[in-house]
Design an enzyme around this catalytic site. Structure first.
Site, PDB file in Angstrom:
ATOM      1  CB  CYS A   1       1.420  -3.466   5.327  1.00 16.79           C
ATOM      2  SG  CYS A   1      -0.209  -4.152   5.709  1.00 16.79           S
TER       3      CYS A   1
ATOM      4  CG  HIS B   1      -0.280   0.113   2.537  1.00 22.11           C
ATOM      5  ND1 HIS B   1       0.177   1.302   3.050  1.00 22.11           N
ATOM      6  CD2 HIS B   1      -0.008  -0.823   3.483  1.00 22.11           C
ATOM      7  CE1 HIS B   1       0.696   1.101   4.250  1.00 22.11           C
ATOM      8  NE2 HIS B   1       0.602  -0.192   4.532  1.00 22.11           N
TER       9      HIS B   1
END
Length: 208
Positions: A183, A167
């Site tokens: 992440c 992301h």
């Protein structure tokens, strides 16, 4: 030019502090909980303020420039190969080449490896903190709508049934560091570039 950049950075930092002060003032005037009033300013995913020095759509320039490099190996064109130790993401182009991007990765205790597929892609995604994260951080909101204050940034690519995503981030200074909760972070500029080059079903290989 260095003096001009320094003045610009100082001005942005002063503006961020002013917004934070305003959030506290709103808390006192409206009775909104401090954690919720300042949700846009907290480092939800483990890396400090979500604004950083590049708070525009592009999320600032990455300190690690995107570039085409040699990448000999057996991976099919279109594969994403992530080296968390190197803190680089490679999009395999074929003919022994790849596009290399700088990334931020999981901090100590949040590293992982494996092979997955991109199962969803979203622009300006909303964020629902997983239960595990809310157990560690009970001050987190149950849901944060997509937008410039959202720690997932401009784009997100979801990896199977895992809690992990590739992301964006509005904190370009964290690229190349181990700061997230697992992440894979990219600048908004780089994640948008990658997002436009890959599709649902893309193989993602993560190695230490």
């Amino acid at each position: 030019m260095a003096d001009s950049a320094a003045r610009s950075l100082f001005a942005r930092n002063q503006m961020t502090r002013a917004f934070a002060f305003l959030a506290v003032a709103m808390t006192l005037l409206t009775g909104v909980s401090p954690a919720r009033a300042q949700a846009g300013f907290g480092g939800f995913l483990g890396g400090g303020s979500n604004f950083g020095s590049g708070s525009g759509y592009e999320g600032g320039s990455s300190p690690i420039q995107r570039t085409r490099v040699s990448f000999p190996g057996r991976y099919a064109p279109g594969t994403i190969y992530i080296s968390t130790g190197e803190r680089r993401l490679y999009l395999i182009l074929g003919n022994g080449e790849a596009l290399r991007y700088g990334i931020g990765v999981g901090r100590d205790g949040f590293g992982w490896s494996g092979t997955h597929h991109i199962t969803a892609k979203k622009e300006w995604p909303g964020w629902t903190p997983p239960a595990q994260m809310r157990a560690r951080r009970p001050d987190l909101p149950a849901y944060l709508p997509g937008g410039i204050e959202n720690p997932l940034g401009a784009r997100a690519m979801y990896l199977g049934s895992t809690l992990y995503r590739i992301h964006g981030s509005n904190e370009p200074e964290t690229i190349g560091q181990a700061v997230s909760s697992g992440c894979i972070r990219m600048t908004n500029e780089d994640v948008t570039d990658l997002y436009n080059r890959v599709s649902v079903g893309t193989v993602v290989i993560v190695r230490d």
